[in-house]
Design a protein around this motif. Structure first.
Motif, mmCIF file in Angstrom:
data_model
loop_
_atom_site.group_PDB
_atom_site.id
_atom_site.type_symbol
_atom_site.label_atom_id
_atom_site.label_comp_id
_atom_site.label_asym_id
_atom_site.label_seq_id
_atom_site.Cartn_x
_atom_site.Cartn_y
_atom_site.Cartn_z
ATOM 1 N N ARG A 156 -18.957 -38.853 25.824
ATOM 2 C CA ARG A 156 -18.252 -37.583 25.849
ATOM 3 C C ARG A 156 -17.493 -37.367 24.559
ATOM 4 O O ARG A 156 -17.152 -38.309 23.840
ATOM 5 C CB ARG A 156 -17.326 -37.491 27.047
ATOM 6 N N PHE A 213 -23.681 -29.868 27.782
ATOM 7 C CA PHE A 213 -24.338 -31.106 28.178
ATOM 8 C C PHE A 213 -25.657 -31.266 27.427
ATOM 9 O O PHE A 213 -26.517 -30.383 27.480
ATOM 10 C CB PHE A 213 -24.599 -31.110 29.685
ATOM 11 N N VAL A 253 -28.192 -37.515 31.229
ATOM 12 C CA VAL A 253 -27.217 -36.826 30.375
ATOM 13 C C VAL A 253 -26.754 -37.794 29.295
ATOM 14 O O VAL A 253 -26.252 -38.877 29.592
ATOM 15 C CB VAL A 253 -26.020 -36.318 31.200
ATOM 16 N N HIS A 271 -29.011 -33.228 27.421
ATOM 17 C CA HIS A 271 -29.707 -33.892 28.519
ATOM 18 C C HIS A 271 -31.205 -33.989 28.230
ATOM 19 O O HIS A 271 -31.754 -33.278 27.383
ATOM 20 C CB HIS A 271 -29.502 -33.090 29.809
ATOM 21 N N LEU A 318 -26.427 -31.052 37.795
ATOM 22 C CA LEU A 318 -26.904 -30.430 36.560
ATOM 23 C C LEU A 318 -28.351 -29.980 36.728
ATOM 24 O O LEU A 318 -28.737 -28.890 36.268
ATOM 25 C CB LEU A 318 -26.785 -31.415 35.391
ATOM 26 N N ALA A 351 -21.617 -35.177 26.804
ATOM 27 C CA ALA A 351 -20.907 -33.990 27.272
ATOM 28 C C ALA A 351 -19.830 -33.647 26.244
ATOM 29 O O ALA A 351 -19.034 -34.513 25.868
ATOM 30 C CB ALA A 351 -20.280 -34.236 28.638
#
Length: 204
Positions: free
Chosen positions: A141, A39, A115, A41, A199, A118
């Motif tokens: 993602r 991730f 985020v 972030h 997270l 991913a």
């Protein structure tokens, strides 16, 4: 299968996706939504400090987050304007989420983490699409392969349809074969906020 916790993998994916990420983006390998991923972030520094200062409790209950989302940040709301269920939740809000007196409630909590991307390890194409798809409601993602898949052009077209990026790990780094699609949420949801809270707990 590559080890996402490896700092080398993290740096390589970070380099390959530099054009997509802010300069202060950090990487964290973790398992969320039942899927291991890397991730990328950014922590909200002001919110993190605020929570530390007030010894804020965890925010991980959907009912609590749904109620907080109907409250504006930093603006007192009359308790009488809320429905009975909302008033019940407000009376039991976790420490640090809001300020409350006999007549009003003022929301303080906001998402502690944003985020941006991913990246899931992909042993196979279908598994990679499925796992990356779990994060569709939350962020951009992508999937990461350690070897070049067969029928690559056909598979890239399918990934592009779903907005899922594709990375390929090679001997000298990671190559972006397909840029992930933009993340454009139609609305803020309690589920997306809860995802960032989960997270955040892993980052602390």
């Amino acid at each position: 299968m590559m080890t996402l916790a490896s700092s080398v993998i993290g740096r390589s994916v970070r380099t390959a996706s530099a054009a997509l990420l802010e300069a202060d983006t950090q990487a964290k390998a973790a398992s969320l939504q039942g899927v291991e991923a890397l991730f990328f972030h950014r922590t909200d520094a002001a919110e993190h400090l605020r929570r530390q200062d007030v010894a804020a409790a965890r925010l991980d209950q959907m009912e609590v987050l749904e109620t907080l989302l109907v409250l504006p940040v930093g603006i007192p709301v009359a308790l009488a304007s809320l429905d009975a269920d909302q008033r019940r939740v407000v009376r039991a809000l976790p420490a640090g989420a809001a300020d409350r007196d006999r007549e009003t409630v003022t929301r303080r909590a906001v998402r502690p983490v944003r985020v941006d991307l991913a990246v899931v390890p992909a042993a196979g194409w279908r598994q990679g699409l499925r796992d990356a798809g779990r994060f569709a409601p939350f962020c951009r993602r992508a999937m990461l392969f350690t070897r070049r898949p067969a029928r690559l052009e056909e598979l890239l077209a399918e990934a592009d349809f779903y907005g899922i990026g594709v990375f390929l790990a090679a001997e000298h780094g990671v190559e972006m074969l397909l840029q992930p699609g933009e993340y454009r949420p139609l609305r803020h949801t309690a589920a997306a906020w809860c995802f960032t809270e989960e997270l955040y707990q892993l980052l602390r």
